[in-house]
Design a protein around this motif. Structure first.
Motif, PDB file in Angstrom:
ATOM      1  N   THR A  96      85.512  35.661  94.109  1.00 48.48           N
ATOM      2  CA  THR A  96      84.092  35.316  94.131  1.00 48.48           C
ATOM      3  C   THR A  96      83.411  36.064  95.261  1.00 48.48           C
ATOM      4  O   THR A  96      83.952  36.173  96.363  1.00 48.48           O
ATOM      5  N   ILE A  97      82.245  36.580  94.956  1.00 47.06           N
ATOM      6  CA  ILE A  97      81.384  37.152  95.988  1.00 47.06           C
ATOM      7  C   ILE A  97      80.415  36.028  96.358  1.00 47.06           C
ATOM      8  O   ILE A  97      79.599  35.619  95.525  1.00 47.06           O
ATOM      9  N   ASN A  98      80.533  35.507  97.584  1.00 50.54           N
ATOM     10  CA  ASN A  98      79.647  34.402  97.963  1.00 50.54           C
ATOM     11  C   ASN A  98      78.294  34.924  98.451  1.00 50.54           C
ATOM     12  O   ASN A  98      78.116  36.123  98.667  1.00 50.54           O
ATOM     13  N   GLU A  99      77.344  34.000  98.608  1.00 48.89           N
ATOM     14  CA  GLU A  99      75.972  34.373  98.979  1.00 48.89           C
ATOM     15  C   GLU A  99      75.924  35.123 100.299  1.00 48.89           C
ATOM     16  O   GLU A  99      75.211  36.122 100.428  1.00 48.89           O
ATOM     17  N   GLU A 100      76.692  34.654 101.290  1.00 46.89           N
ATOM     18  CA  GLU A 100      76.647  35.266 102.615  1.00 46.89           C
ATOM     19  C   GLU A 100      77.156  36.712 102.571  1.00 46.89           C
ATOM     20  O   GLU A 100      76.509  37.627 103.072  1.00 46.89           O
ATOM     21  N   PHE A 101      78.300  36.948 101.926  1.00 47.81           N
ATOM     22  CA  PHE A 101      78.824  38.312 101.821  1.00 47.81           C
ATOM     23  C   PHE A 101      77.906  39.181 100.971  1.00 47.81           C
ATOM     24  O   PHE A 101      77.678  40.347 101.292  1.00 47.81           O
ATOM     25  N   SER A 102      77.371  38.609  99.911  1.00 47.77           N
ATOM     26  CA  SER A 102      76.464  39.347  99.036  1.00 47.77           C
ATOM     27  C   SER A 102      75.274  39.903  99.813  1.00 47.77           C
ATOM     28  O   SER A 102      74.895  41.053  99.650  1.00 47.77           O
ATOM     29  N   LYS A 103      74.702  39.083 100.674  1.00 50.58           N
ATOM     30  CA  LYS A 103      73.546  39.503 101.471  1.00 50.58           C
ATOM     31  C   LYS A 103      73.974  40.469 102.580  1.00 50.58           C
ATOM     32  O   LYS A 103      73.388  41.538 102.740  1.00 50.58           O
ATOM     33  N   ARG A 104      75.008  40.089 103.350  1.00 55.68           N
ATOM     34  CA  ARG A 104      75.453  40.896 104.498  1.00 55.68           C
ATOM     35  C   ARG A 104      75.907  42.288 104.075  1.00 55.68           C
ATOM     36  O   ARG A 104      75.636  43.289 104.726  1.00 55.68           O
ATOM     37  N   SER A 105      76.594  42.380 102.935  1.00 51.48           N
ATOM     38  CA  SER A 105      77.133  43.662 102.483  1.00 51.48           C
ATOM     39  C   SER A 105      76.083  44.533 101.795  1.00 51.48           C
ATOM     40  O   SER A 105      76.283  45.725 101.609  1.00 51.48           O
ATOM     41  N   GLY A 106      74.970  43.925 101.391  1.00 48.39           N
ATOM     42  CA  GLY A 106      73.962  44.665 100.644  1.00 48.39           C
ATOM     43  C   GLY A 106      74.291  44.770  99.167  1.00 48.39           C
ATOM     44  O   GLY A 106      73.603  45.449  98.413  1.00 48.39           O
ATOM     45  N   LEU A 107      75.321  44.071  98.737  1.00 51.08           N
ATOM     46  CA  LEU A 107      75.792  44.185  97.366  1.00 51.08           C
ATOM     47  C   LEU A 107      74.848  43.560  96.352  1.00 51.08           C
ATOM     48  O   LEU A 107      74.510  44.164  95.340  1.00 51.08           O
ATOM     49  N   ALA A 108      74.412  42.316  96.601  1.00 49.77           N
ATOM     50  CA  ALA A 108      73.615  41.622  95.580  1.00 49.77           C
ATOM     51  C   ALA A 108      72.490  40.782  96.186  1.00 49.77           C
ATOM     52  O   ALA A 108      72.037  39.820  95.572  1.00 49.77           O
ATOM     53  N   ASN A 109      72.064  41.108  97.397  1.00 51.52           N
ATOM     54  CA  ASN A 109      70.926  40.461  98.033  1.00 51.52           C
ATOM     55  C   ASN A 109      71.016  38.938  98.033  1.00 51.52           C
ATOM     56  O   ASN A 109      70.038  38.242  97.776  1.00 51.52           O
ATOM     57  N   GLY A 110      72.191  38.417  98.272  1.00 44.93           N
ATOM     58  CA  GLY A 110      72.362  36.971  98.382  1.00 44.93           C
ATOM     59  C   GLY A 110      72.778  36.264  97.108  1.00 44.93           C
ATOM     60  O   GLY A 110      73.035  35.068  97.122  1.00 44.93           O
ATOM     61  N   ALA A 111      72.862  36.976  96.002  1.00 41.25           N
ATOM     62  CA  ALA A 111      73.298  36.355  94.747  1.00 41.25           C
ATOM     63  C   ALA A 111      74.819  36.326  94.716  1.00 41.25           C
ATOM     64  O   ALA A 111      75.467  37.329  94.997  1.00 41.25           O
ATOM     65  N   SER A 112      75.387  35.173  94.370  1.00 41.24           N
ATOM     66  CA  SER A 112      76.839  35.076  94.270  1.00 41.24           C
ATOM     67  C   SER A 112      77.281  35.433  92.862  1.00 41.24           C
ATOM     68  O   SER A 112      76.490  35.376  91.926  1.00 41.24           O
ATOM     69  N   ALA A 113      78.546  35.790  92.736  1.00 36.48           N
ATOM     70  CA  ALA A 113      79.082  36.128  91.410  1.00 36.48           C
ATOM     71  C   ALA A 113      80.588  35.965  91.413  1.00 36.48           C
ATOM     72  O   ALA A 113      81.259  36.241  92.406  1.00 36.48           O
TER      73      ALA A 113
END
Length: 169
Positions: A58-75
């Protein structure tokens, strides 16, 4: 002179043919594919094509935002492979529950970016049978012979990625 140049190039990590030594930990590229409907795509790739599920994360909200991957959206990400081995490519499916913002391509030239993958198979007929049972449309006049030993089949996944299947019937 030739020997000294070779020693210098080797010291710099280069060979005489101009190729640098690999800087990669793996020779496999993991491919991430965003799909509209994860369950539908899993059904296509596992039950139609014959891939195997080898893991998930799972890509959580925090990593999604911090990494620039999905702007805070989890998947949730599901990893598929042609076989469960370290040498097999990771085909990573994820969904944010959104439909594509562009029309589904009819031909590979209809869009840019990754449009198709090619899968070499030992036998096409079992895959053809499964895809027909799933009512997956075959594109063009496929299967079409490539030579006396191999045929070519072209289909699209539920989101429009073209899948080339090559092998004997």
């Amino acid at each position: 002179m030739h020997v000294r140049l070779s020693v210098l190039l080797i010291g710099l990590g280069l060979s005489m043919n101009g190729y640098a030594q690999s800087n990669f930990n793996s020779k496999v590229i993991g491919i991430g594919v965003v799909v509209a409907d994860l369950e539908r795509s899993l059904d296509f790739y596992v039950n139609g094509i014959g891939m195997v599920k080898t893991g998930s994360f799972t890509i959580n909200e925090e990593f999604s935002k911090r990494s620039g991957l999905a702007n805070g959206a989890s998947a949730a990400v599901t990893i598929l492979k042609l076989e469960n081995s370290p040498e097999a490519t990771d085909w990573k499916l994820m969904s944010f529950g959104n439909k594509a913002l562009h029309p589904k391509p009819k031909f590979i030239q209809d869009d840019t970016g990754m449009q198709y993958i090619t899968i070499q198979v030992k036998a096409l007929q079992p895959i053809i049978d499964r895809l027909k049972q799933m009512k997956v449309p075959f594109l063009g006049s496929t299967p079409t012979p490539l030579n006396d030993k191999a045929h070519f089949v072209l289909v699209q996944d539920p989101d429009g990625t073209f899948i080339e299947l090559i092998g004997p019937l």
